[in-house]
Design an enzyme around this catalytic site. Structure first.
Site, PDB file in Angstrom:
ATOM      1  N   ASN A  10       2.360 -49.304  21.438  1.00 60.35           N
ATOM      2  CA  ASN A  10       2.374 -49.056  19.992  1.00 60.35           C
ATOM      3  C   ASN A  10       1.743 -47.687  19.772  1.00 60.35           C
ATOM      4  O   ASN A  10       0.536 -47.535  19.895  1.00 60.35           O
ATOM      5  CB  ASN A  10       1.579 -50.164  19.284  1.00 60.35           C
ATOM      6  CG  ASN A  10       1.431 -49.917  17.795  1.00 60.35           C
ATOM      7  OD1 ASN A  10       2.033 -48.999  17.247  1.00 60.35           O
ATOM      8  ND2 ASN A  10       0.632 -50.739  17.142  1.00 60.35           N
ATOM      9  N   LYS A  12       1.453 -46.039  17.093  1.00 63.03           N
ATOM     10  CA  LYS A  12       0.784 -45.901  15.788  1.00 63.03           C
ATOM     11  C   LYS A  12       1.151 -44.546  15.150  1.00 63.03           C
ATOM     12  O   LYS A  12       2.236 -44.028  15.411  1.00 63.03           O
ATOM     13  CB  LYS A  12      -0.728 -46.102  15.945  1.00 63.03           C
ATOM     14  CG  LYS A  12      -1.041 -47.443  16.647  1.00 63.03           C
ATOM     15  CD  LYS A  12      -2.483 -47.837  16.596  1.00 63.03           C
ATOM     16  CE  LYS A  12      -2.679 -49.152  17.344  1.00 63.03           C
ATOM     17  NZ  LYS A  12      -4.048 -49.658  17.274  1.00 63.03           N
ATOM     18  N   HIS A  96       0.792 -56.327  12.153  1.00 62.95           N
ATOM     19  CA  HIS A  96      -0.319 -55.710  12.879  1.00 62.95           C
ATOM     20  C   HIS A  96      -1.577 -55.760  12.007  1.00 62.95           C
ATOM     21  O   HIS A  96      -1.495 -55.628  10.786  1.00 62.95           O
ATOM     22  CB  HIS A  96       0.023 -54.255  13.235  1.00 62.95           C
ATOM     23  CG  HIS A  96      -0.926 -53.675  14.221  1.00 62.95           C
ATOM     24  ND1 HIS A  96      -2.168 -53.199  13.853  1.00 62.95           N
ATOM     25  CD2 HIS A  96      -0.846 -53.543  15.569  1.00 62.95           C
ATOM     26  CE1 HIS A  96      -2.801 -52.778  14.935  1.00 62.95           C
ATOM     27  NE2 HIS A  96      -2.024 -52.978  15.990  1.00 62.95           N
ATOM     28  N   GLU A  98      -3.711 -53.626  11.401  1.00 64.53           N
ATOM     29  CA  GLU A  98      -3.886 -52.435  10.551  1.00 64.53           C
ATOM     30  C   GLU A  98      -3.041 -52.569   9.289  1.00 64.53           C
ATOM     31  O   GLU A  98      -3.443 -52.121   8.210  1.00 64.53           O
ATOM     32  CB  GLU A  98      -3.546 -51.165  11.353  1.00 64.53           C
ATOM     33  CG  GLU A  98      -4.644 -50.865  12.372  1.00 64.53           C
ATOM     34  CD  GLU A  98      -4.201 -50.219  13.669  1.00 64.53           C
ATOM     35  OE1 GLU A  98      -3.080 -49.678  13.739  1.00 64.53           O
ATOM     36  OE2 GLU A  98      -4.994 -50.259  14.638  1.00 64.53           O
ATOM     37  N   GLU A 168      -4.077 -59.969  19.184  1.00 62.91           N
ATOM     38  CA  GLU A 168      -4.896 -58.755  19.151  1.00 62.91           C
ATOM     39  C   GLU A 168      -6.175 -59.041  18.370  1.00 62.91           C
ATOM     40  O   GLU A 168      -6.177 -58.975  17.133  1.00 62.91           O
ATOM     41  CB  GLU A 168      -4.128 -57.618  18.467  1.00 62.91           C
ATOM     42  CG  GLU A 168      -2.849 -57.229  19.180  1.00 62.91           C
ATOM     43  CD  GLU A 168      -2.460 -55.772  18.898  1.00 62.91           C
ATOM     44  OE1 GLU A 168      -2.082 -55.103  19.861  1.00 62.91           O
ATOM     45  OE2 GLU A 168      -2.558 -55.312  17.753  1.00 62.91           O
ATOM     46  N   GLY A 174      -8.952 -50.431  19.605  1.00 63.09           N
ATOM     47  CA  GLY A 174      -9.432 -49.048  19.536  1.00 63.09           C
ATOM     48  C   GLY A 174     -10.942 -48.912  19.718  1.00 63.09           C
ATOM     49  O   GLY A 174     -11.503 -47.865  19.452  1.00 63.09           O
ATOM     50  N   SER A 214      -7.613 -52.559  23.351  1.00 62.97           N
ATOM     51  CA  SER A 214      -8.254 -51.768  24.406  1.00 62.97           C
ATOM     52  C   SER A 214      -7.751 -52.085  25.817  1.00 62.97           C
ATOM     53  O   SER A 214      -8.517 -52.026  26.777  1.00 62.97           O
ATOM     54  CB  SER A 214      -9.779 -51.891  24.326  1.00 62.97           C
ATOM     55  OG  SER A 214     -10.244 -51.356  23.095  1.00 62.97           O
TER      56      SER A 214
HETATM   57  P1  13P Z   1      -5.748 -50.051  21.428  1.00 63.36           P
HETATM   58  O1  13P Z   1      -5.050 -50.310  22.742  1.00 63.36           O
HETATM   59  O2  13P Z   1      -5.882 -48.610  21.102  1.00 63.36           O
HETATM   60  O3  13P Z   1      -7.015 -50.832  21.311  1.00 63.36           O
HETATM   61  O4  13P Z   1      -4.762 -50.635  20.285  1.00 63.36           O
HETATM   62  C1  13P Z   1      -4.272 -51.926  20.394  1.00 63.36           C
HETATM   63  C2  13P Z   1      -3.257 -52.151  19.358  1.00 63.36           C
HETATM   64  O5  13P Z   1      -3.582 -52.239  18.182  1.00 63.36           O
HETATM   65  C3  13P Z   1      -1.850 -52.238  19.776  1.00 63.36           C
HETATM   66  O6  13P Z   1      -1.037 -52.685  18.755  1.00 63.36           O
END
Ligand code: 13P
Length: 253
Positions: A10, A12, A96, A98, A168, A174, A214
């Site tokens: 992803n 982002k 997601h 976010e 997740e 992150g 992560s």
């Molecule tokens: P990270 O791997 O940067 O923690 O992000 C995970 C994520 O949100 C994938 O959709």
């Protein structure tokens, strides 16, 4: 049962079109011999078309990071399922954290998006996961189970079998903190139990459940060898071709 692993990136809100092409062209070479695992990348909408041209005919599949459930019309800033299909997407990430936390997406909207994706033969990658306070209160299972049930509302068994789920934990995204392989596996088991209670054992056994939060080139081997973890949804590490390729090429034990 043997479920095929899926390693998904992803991206982002990262990468100009030029940067996206550099990344995908480098990745293509690094993973070209992988046959027994599925690989998907989800660039920003602006890069989908060019990235599709770069991966067409390779073992890398294309996904989008969201869609809107309406067919078309006055929905400024939104992207429809047909638009995603027209640029070669096969997958779409939905729900997601976010999008839930920053943009206020609720379970009901997420359910509509999952249904629209399935109607259009896009594979939804449904994200679920608890916040840190919820984990500390001991209600992780309730949260992921409820998010799963709400997102699957009204889906037939055949439809349910097509949905990929990504667990997740929000506190692991992150942050460099990962769930331990055992903790992640336990939550994946909870998700399977939920699917078994709503549908049956076949839906539960079939479900491809990814872990995200992560994941990197160092922890991938441990996470991806757990019995209930069928792949990864990778954020930060998917932006560096050799790190993502190492995760794709994790060592099966
Ligand atoms: P990270 O791997 O940067 O923690 O992000 C995970 C994520 O949100 C994938 O959709």
């Amino acid at each position: 049962m043997a479920r095929r692993k899926l390693i998904a990136g992803n991206w982002k809100m990262n990468n100009s079109n030029k940067e996206a092409l550099e990344l995908v062209n480098s990745l293509k070479d690094l993973v070209k011999d992988v046959k027994d695992r599925d690989i998907m990348i989800a660039p920003a909408f602006t890069c989908l078309s060019d990235v599709y041209n770069a991966v067409k005919g390779t073992n890398i599949k294309l996904g989008a990071q969201n869609l809107y459930f309406e067919e078309k019309g006055a929905f400024t800033g939104q992207i429809s399922a047909d638009m995603l299909l027209s640029v070669g997407c096969e997958y779409v990430i939905i729900g997601h954290s976010e999008c839930r936390d920053i943009f206020g997406e609720k379970d009901e909207l997420i359910n509509k998006k999952v249904k629209r994706a399935l109607d259009k033969n896009l594979i939804p990658v449904l994200c679920v996961g608890e916040h840190l306070e919820e984990r500390e209160k001991g209600i992780t299972s309730d949260i992921v189970s409820s998010q799963t049930k709400e997102a699957f509302k009204g889906l037939t068994e055949t439809e349910a079998k097509k949905v990929v789920i990504a667990y997740e934990p929000v506190w692991a995204i992150g942050t460099g903190k990962t769930a331990t392989p055992q903790d992640a596996d336990d939550v994946h088991k909870t998700i399977r139990e939920t699917l078994k209670s709503v549908y049956n054992e076949s839906v539960s056994d079939n479900a491809v459940i990814l872990y995200g939060g992560s994941v990197n080139e160092k922890n991938a081997d441990d996470l991806l060898n757990m019995p209930n973890i069928d792949g990864a949804l990778v954020g930060g590490a998917s932006l560096v071709s050799d790190k993502f390729a190492r995760i794709v090429n994790y060592i099966a034990k």
